[in-house]
Design a protein around this motif. Structure first.
Motif, PDB file in Angstrom:
ATOM      1  N   ARG A   1       0.842  -1.202   0.000  1.00 59.24           N
ATOM      2  CA  ARG A   1       0.000   0.000   0.000  1.00 59.24           C
ATOM      3  C   ARG A   1       0.872   1.245   0.000  1.00 59.24           C
ATOM      4  O   ARG A   1       1.828   1.338   0.773  1.00 59.24           O
ATOM      5  N   PRO A   2       0.547   2.231  -0.840  1.00 57.99           N
ATOM      6  CA  PRO A   2       1.301   3.493  -0.842  1.00 57.99           C
ATOM      7  C   PRO A   2       1.204   4.162   0.522  1.00 57.99           C
ATOM      8  O   PRO A   2       0.224   3.992   1.263  1.00 57.99           O
ATOM      9  N   LEU A   3       2.220   4.947   0.852  1.00 57.59           N
ATOM     10  CA  LEU A   3       2.245   5.630   2.143  1.00 57.59           C
ATOM     11  C   LEU A   3       1.033   6.536   2.315  1.00 57.59           C
ATOM     12  O   LEU A   3       0.474   6.638   3.405  1.00 57.59           O
ATOM     13  N   ALA A   4       0.620   7.197   1.234  1.00 57.21           N
ATOM     14  CA  ALA A   4      -0.532   8.089   1.316  1.00 57.21           C
ATOM     15  C   ALA A   4      -1.777   7.342   1.762  1.00 57.21           C
ATOM     16  O   ALA A   4      -2.609   7.880   2.502  1.00 57.21           O
ATOM     17  N   ASP A   5      -1.911   6.079   1.334  1.00 60.36           N
ATOM     18  CA  ASP A   5      -3.073   5.285   1.723  1.00 60.36           C
ATOM     19  C   ASP A   5      -2.932   4.798   3.161  1.00 60.36           C
ATOM     20  O   ASP A   5      -3.902   4.790   3.929  1.00 60.36           O
ATOM     21  N   ARG A   6      -1.717   4.414   3.547  1.00 60.99           N
ATOM     22  CA  ARG A   6      -1.499   3.934   4.917  1.00 60.99           C
ATOM     23  C   ARG A   6      -1.721   5.029   5.950  1.00 60.99           C
ATOM     24  O   ARG A   6      -2.125   4.755   7.081  1.00 60.99           O
ATOM     25  N   LEU A   7      -1.443   6.276   5.568  1.00 61.34           N
ATOM     26  CA  LEU A   7      -1.590   7.394   6.509  1.00 61.34           C
ATOM     27  C   LEU A   7      -2.942   8.078   6.396  1.00 61.34           C
ATOM     28  O   LEU A   7      -3.155   9.124   6.996  1.00 61.34           O
ATOM     29  N   ARG A   8      -3.846   7.501   5.610  1.00 66.55           N
ATOM     30  CA  ARG A   8      -5.160   8.122   5.452  1.00 66.55           C
ATOM     31  C   ARG A   8      -5.847   8.238   6.819  1.00 66.55           C
ATOM     32  O   ARG A   8      -5.947   7.258   7.556  1.00 66.55           O
ATOM     33  N   PRO A   9      -6.308   9.442   7.192  1.00 68.97           N
ATOM     34  CA  PRO A   9      -6.935   9.639   8.505  1.00 68.97           C
ATOM     35  C   PRO A   9      -8.160   8.735   8.692  1.00 68.97           C
ATOM     36  O   PRO A   9      -8.883   8.453   7.736  1.00 68.97           O
ATOM     37  N   GLN A  10      -8.358   8.291   9.922  1.00 70.78           N
ATOM     38  CA  GLN A  10      -9.499   7.443  10.259  1.00 70.78           C
ATOM     39  C   GLN A  10     -10.646   8.251  10.847  1.00 70.78           C
ATOM     40  O   GLN A  10     -11.778   7.762  10.925  1.00 70.78           O
ATOM     41  N   THR A  11     -10.355   9.472  11.294  1.00 72.50           N
ATOM     42  CA  THR A  11     -11.389  10.363  11.827  1.00 72.50           C
ATOM     43  C   THR A  11     -11.113  11.774  11.331  1.00 72.50           C
ATOM     44  O   THR A  11      -9.991  12.093  10.912  1.00 72.50           O
ATOM     45  N   LEU A  12     -12.119  12.615  11.408  1.00 78.21           N
ATOM     46  CA  LEU A  12     -11.948  14.010  10.992  1.00 78.21           C
ATOM     47  C   LEU A  12     -10.906  14.715  11.857  1.00 78.21           C
ATOM     48  O   LEU A  12     -10.199  15.606  11.384  1.00 78.21           O
ATOM     49  N   ALA A  13     -10.800  14.308  13.097  1.00 81.35           N
ATOM     50  CA  ALA A  13      -9.831  14.931  13.999  1.00 81.35           C
ATOM     51  C   ALA A  13      -8.398  14.671  13.550  1.00 81.35           C
ATOM     52  O   ALA A  13      -7.484  15.433  13.888  1.00 81.35           O
ATOM     53  N   GLU A  14      -8.170  13.592  12.792  1.00 86.62           N
ATOM     54  CA  GLU A  14      -6.821  13.258  12.337  1.00 86.62           C
ATOM     55  C   GLU A  14      -6.437  13.971  11.045  1.00 86.62           C
ATOM     56  O   GLU A  14      -5.290  13.911  10.621  1.00 86.62           O
ATOM     57  N   VAL A  15      -7.396  14.645  10.411  1.00 84.57           N
ATOM     58  CA  VAL A  15      -7.105  15.336   9.155  1.00 84.57           C
ATOM     59  C   VAL A  15      -6.181  16.516   9.430  1.00 84.57           C
ATOM     60  O   VAL A  15      -6.410  17.316  10.348  1.00 84.57           O
ATOM     61  N   ILE A  16      -5.132  16.624   8.652  1.00 79.98           N
ATOM     62  CA  ILE A  16      -4.176  17.727   8.802  1.00 79.98           C
ATOM     63  C   ILE A  16      -4.601  18.888   7.926  1.00 79.98           C
ATOM     64  O   ILE A  16      -4.864  18.724   6.733  1.00 79.98           O
ATOM     65  N   GLY A  17      -4.671  20.082   8.533  1.00 82.19           N
ATOM     66  CA  GLY A  17      -5.068  21.271   7.791  1.00 82.19           C
ATOM     67  C   GLY A  17      -6.578  21.417   7.712  1.00 82.19           C
ATOM     68  O   GLY A  17      -7.346  20.684   8.360  1.00 82.19           O
ATOM     69  N   GLN A  18      -7.016  22.404   6.926  1.00 84.75           N
ATOM     70  CA  GLN A  18      -8.444  22.667   6.661  1.00 84.75           C
ATOM     71  C   GLN A  18      -9.241  22.962   7.935  1.00 84.75           C
ATOM     72  O   GLN A  18     -10.399  22.593   8.055  1.00 84.75           O
ATOM     73  N   ARG A  19      -8.587  23.657   8.891  1.00 84.33           N
ATOM     74  CA  ARG A  19      -9.293  24.001  10.136  1.00 84.33           C
ATOM     75  C   ARG A  19     -10.485  24.925   9.870  1.00 84.33           C
ATOM     76  O   ARG A  19     -11.439  24.946  10.658  1.00 84.33           O
TER      77      ARG A  19
ATOM     78  N   GLY B   1      -7.363  17.110   0.548  1.00 83.02           N
ATOM     79  CA  GLY B   1      -8.190  16.293   1.434  1.00 83.02           C
ATOM     80  C   GLY B   1      -9.651  16.190   1.066  1.00 83.02           C
ATOM     81  O   GLY B   1     -10.463  15.736   1.881  1.00 83.02           O
ATOM     82  N   LYS B   2     -10.041  16.550  -0.139  1.00 84.48           N
ATOM     83  CA  LYS B   2     -11.455  16.526  -0.512  1.00 84.48           C
ATOM     84  C   LYS B   2     -12.039  15.116  -0.412  1.00 84.48           C
ATOM     85  O   LYS B   2     -13.102  14.914   0.188  1.00 84.48           O
ATOM     86  N   THR B   3     -11.354  14.149  -0.999  1.00 84.65           N
ATOM     87  CA  THR B   3     -11.847  12.768  -0.978  1.00 84.65           C
ATOM     88  C   THR B   3     -11.827  12.200   0.439  1.00 84.65           C
ATOM     89  O   THR B   3     -12.786  11.552   0.879  1.00 84.65           O
ATOM     90  N   THR B   4     -10.753  12.459   1.149  1.00 83.89           N
ATOM     91  CA  THR B   4     -10.626  11.941   2.509  1.00 83.89           C
ATOM     92  C   THR B   4     -11.731  12.466   3.412  1.00 83.89           C
ATOM     93  O   THR B   4     -12.368  11.704   4.156  1.00 83.89           O
ATOM     94  N   ILE B   5     -11.985  13.754   3.364  1.00 86.89           N
ATOM     95  CA  ILE B   5     -13.015  14.343   4.231  1.00 86.89           C
ATOM     96  C   ILE B   5     -14.390  13.800   3.863  1.00 86.89           C
ATOM     97  O   ILE B   5     -15.214  13.511   4.737  1.00 86.89           O
ATOM     98  N   ALA B   6     -14.652  13.635   2.572  1.00 89.18           N
ATOM     99  CA  ALA B   6     -15.948  13.098   2.138  1.00 89.18           C
ATOM    100  C   ALA B   6     -16.144  11.687   2.688  1.00 89.18           C
ATOM    101  O   ALA B   6     -17.224  11.337   3.190  1.00 89.18           O
ATOM    102  N   ARG B   7     -15.104  10.863   2.602  1.00 92.23           N
ATOM    103  CA  ARG B   7     -15.204   9.478   3.109  1.00 92.23           C
ATOM    104  C   ARG B   7     -15.436   9.457   4.625  1.00 92.23           C
ATOM    105  O   ARG B   7     -16.239   8.668   5.134  1.00 92.23           O
ATOM    106  N   LEU B   8     -14.761  10.364   5.326  1.00 90.88           N
ATOM    107  CA  LEU B   8     -14.927  10.414   6.781  1.00 90.88           C
ATOM    108  C   LEU B   8     -16.301  10.942   7.173  1.00 90.88           C
ATOM    109  O   LEU B   8     -16.861  10.538   8.200  1.00 90.88           O
ATOM    110  N   LEU B   9     -16.856  11.837   6.355  1.00 94.88           N
ATOM    111  CA  LEU B   9     -18.221  12.320   6.617  1.00 94.88           C
ATOM    112  C   LEU B   9     -19.220  11.169   6.527  1.00 94.88           C
ATOM    113  O   LEU B   9     -20.153  11.082   7.333  1.00 94.88           O
TER     114      LEU B   9
END
Length: 441
Positions: free
Chosen positions: A19-37, A67-75
């Motif tokens: 798995r690419p590093l970007a996928d392994r580090l994908r946040p599991q919760t919105l609190a783990e998302v970096i940036g976009q405060r 983080g558009k895709t990541t945030i959508a998935r976490l929502l």
């Protein structure tokens, strides 16, 4: 094209590929998302909607890797909605119908669907309209992602049913946190000197996904000592800055350049000028816009500014790149430091407005030529005062249509050469009043 995540099994887990590093580090919760405060921080729009249990359709507008895709998935995870992802690039009407029908069936079982549409601006207006009834009846909760300005690319009807949230490029601080998270996952630091580490952050240009790809390349190198910035540059090709010559970035940067000149900041003007050149902008476009700045923002406060811009433009045409670009940069410096006035520009716009309003009003007859006897009998040219024969070379006659109140379009400022022009205007106005009083006597 329905996302592979729709079946609950990540693509990387379906085969043996690491798995690419970007996928392994994908946040599991919105609190783990970096940036976009500004979007998911305390009291931010998404946080408020989630706390109130009133999540509505959303359009994420921002550059790639934010983080558009990541945030959508976490929502979807936070709201217990089934997550479905499609791309407007690879999907057509048949794919949309299938997604809507499946979402309708899923809804009958008691589960809603969050439909994430990547590059939603790629759908045409009719396809965008196709989302509306399914949004309104609750079949789907739409989350769209776009790198283009929604105001220009999305239907007004769609925008009225969704909240636009702007995602920003990741800052150096955000990318550093991402690097630290990557180092924790790998169990070792990057083999870079501090200056080289900073250079690596700059190469990502605020794109988190691109940064992790660069990070992974560097982490795989076997080196004996931390690399210097020069060694890093040799091993790793610098990513080209994001710049769409036909998109928002083009207009954003030319706006920044123009306003920097207007704000008398030569350093900022040179920076945005360089950014556009580095992005591959046509220097001829810049030469034309620089000349426009001289006309619009300097005007008669420094009449020489326009000439300098035209000369720089001609130098570029003769020398080409890169030598000719130096001439354009020097013209920019001159404009930024020149006295500013938009009095001529404002006067022109007022004159155009007055011309539209007065329609086909004739000039006063005394300033019309009378080449025929009939026109002479009609009073053409009668009473015209030849200014060269008048005292002070000024007759003070009216040159506007009869019955039109004399306007004052041109209002020179107290800067640069316009100070002298203001004195001339005041001088002629006094003579005009004097002549008018003499005629009344």
């Amino acid at each position: 094209m329905v996302d592979l995540f729709d079946n609950g099994t990540p693509e990387a887990e379906q085969g043996n590929a690491p798995r690419p590093l970007a996928d392994r580090l994908r946040p599991q919760t919105l609190a783990e998302v970096i940036g976009q405060r500004q979007v998911i921080g305390p009291d931010a729009p998404l946080t408020v909607m989630l706390e109130a249990g009133s999540l509505g359709s959303i359009i994420f507008w921002g550059p790639p890797g934010t983080g558009k895709t990541t945030i959508a998935r976490l929502l979807a995870h936070e709201t217990n909605l089934h997550f479905v992802q499609i791309s407007a690039i690879f999907s057509g009407v048949a794919d949309l119908k299938k997604v809507f029908e499946t979402a309708r069936q899923r809804r009958r079982t008691g589960q809603g669907t969050l439909l994430f549409v990547d590059e939603i601006h790629r759908f045409n207006k009719a396809q965008q309209d196709g989302f509306l009834p399914h949004m309104e009846d609750g079949t789907i909760l739409l989350v769209g992602a776009t790198t283009e300005n929604p105001s220009f690319e999305l239907n007004a009807a769609l925008l009225s049913r969704a909240q636009v949230l702007v995602l920003e490029r990741l800052s150096f601080e955000d990318l550093e946190r991402l690097a630290q998270r990557g180092e924790e996952a790998l169990g070792r630091p990057l083999p870079l000197e501090p200056a080289a580490r900073e250079a690596l952050l700059g190469m990502a240009d605020g794109d988190g996904r691109a940064f992790l790809n660069l990070f992974e390349q560097v982490a795989a190198w076997k080196v004996k000592a931390p690399l210097t910035p020069e060694e890093l540059a040799k091993r790793l090709m610098r990513r080209a800055a994001k710049y769409d010559k036909n998109g928002d970035e083009h207009y954003n940067l030319i706006s920044a350049l123009h306003k920097s000149v207007r704000g008398s900041d030569p350093d900022a003007a040179l920076y945005w000028f360089a950014r556009m050149l580095e992005g591959g902008e046509d220097p001829r476009f810049l030469a034309r816009r620089i000349t426009r700045m001289a006309i619009e923002d300097i005007g008669m406060a420094d009449p020489q500014a326009q000439t300098i811009c035209l000369d720089a433009w001609q130098v570029y045409e003769r020398l080409g790149s890169p030598e000719g670009e130096l001439a354009l940069s020097q013209a920019l410096i001159y404009l930024a430091l020149a006295p500013k006035s938009n009095a001529g520009y404002a006067a022109y716009k007022q004159a155009r407005a007055a011309a539209r309003k007065t329609g086909s009003a004739m000039p006063p007859k005394h300033i019309l030529n009378a080449p025929t006897r009939l026109m002479e009998e009609q009073g053409y040219g009668k009473g015209y005062d030849y200014d060269h024969n008048a005292e002070d070379g000024f007759s003070g006659q009216n040159y506007f249509p009869d019955g039109m109140k004399r306007p004052d379009f041109y209002q020179p400022v107290e800067r640069g050469f316009e100070r002298d022009l203001r004195k001339r205007l005041e001088y002629f106005e006094k003579l005009r009043i004097k002549r008018a009083e003499g005629r009344e006597d």
